[in-house]
Design an enzyme around this catalytic site. Structure first.
Site: not given
Ligand code: SF4
Length: 219
Positions: A121, A139
């Site tokens: 991420k 996320d």
């Protein structure tokens, strides 16, 4: 699950709601962004921005983070969760930058992910925001709304969510879509209290319909 066509229509509605969505982590360069994203794990961007204002005045380079004792760095970031672990990762990351990358943030996924505290991420966010490379970071907000809307399966892991979104959304929109989905999750489809009663996606949202039916039973 909804079809890819329907999924893109949903993403389009979200894009109309948040046309100006952008990264909310305050930073001046790729190094600061990487530190800010690392610090943001399980913490709000607002808390990180409060912290990084004085932090980035004190620490400007990897050498700066390595010039202090770990306890001093811990103390400087202790207002946010997991600060001990994050301080350790910042120093490890700084050392790796000096040892392997000439003190600079590398520009490939693999190199980024080799740094302490940097997962897929974070690497995606840095690639997208700092270097303008098409990436769609997943996320907690992006994962939640993709599943609520039925774009992905409940059981999908974050990599599967990312792959599905990248299939549905045209590549040239990945960077913008990432921020728009985050804004939608942060300001509209909130984890505990989604605003289903004013949601333009209510009719086609499985989570919204489920909550509505449950509220009728309770009434
Ligand atoms: S209807 Fe509710 S759960 Fe579904 S996307 Fe809208 S706010 Fe989120």
């Amino acid at each position: 699950m909804v079809s890819n066509k329907k999924a893109l229509e949903m993403v389009d509605v979200i894009a109309e709601m948040f046309p100006n969505a952008e990264c909310e982590l305050v930073h001046d360069n790729a190094f600061e962004l990487t530190i800010a994203v690392l610090l943001s794990a399980q913490t709000t961007d607002i808390s990180v921005n409060k912290l990084t204002k004085p932090l980035f005045e004190k620490y400007k380079t990897p050498e700066d983070y390595l010039s202090v004792d770990i306890s001093e760095l811990e103390n400087d970031i202790r207002t946010i969760g997991l600060y001990r672990n994050k301080a350790k990762n910042i120093q490890k990351l700084s050392q790796s930058l000096l040892d392997k990358f000439d003190g600079k943030i590398p520009r490939t996924h693999n190199e980024l992910e080799s740094l302490a505290g940097v997962g897929r991420k974070t690497a995606n966010v840095v690639m997208s925001v700092a270097f303008g490379e098409p990436s769609l970071a997943v996320d907690t907000h992006v994962e939640r709304i993709s599943k609520r809307l039925g774009i992905c399966r409940w059981k999908d892991n974050v990599r599967q969510v990312e792959d599905k979104l990248c299939k549905v959304v045209p590549r040239e929109r990945w960077n913008k879509t990432h921020h728009q989905l985050i804004f939608f999750g942060r300001y509209h489809c909130l984890a505990r209290k989604p605003k289903c009663d004013v949601c333009p996606l209510f009719e086609e949202c499985r989570e919204g319909q489920k909550r509505y039916k449950a509220s009728l039973k309770e009434a």
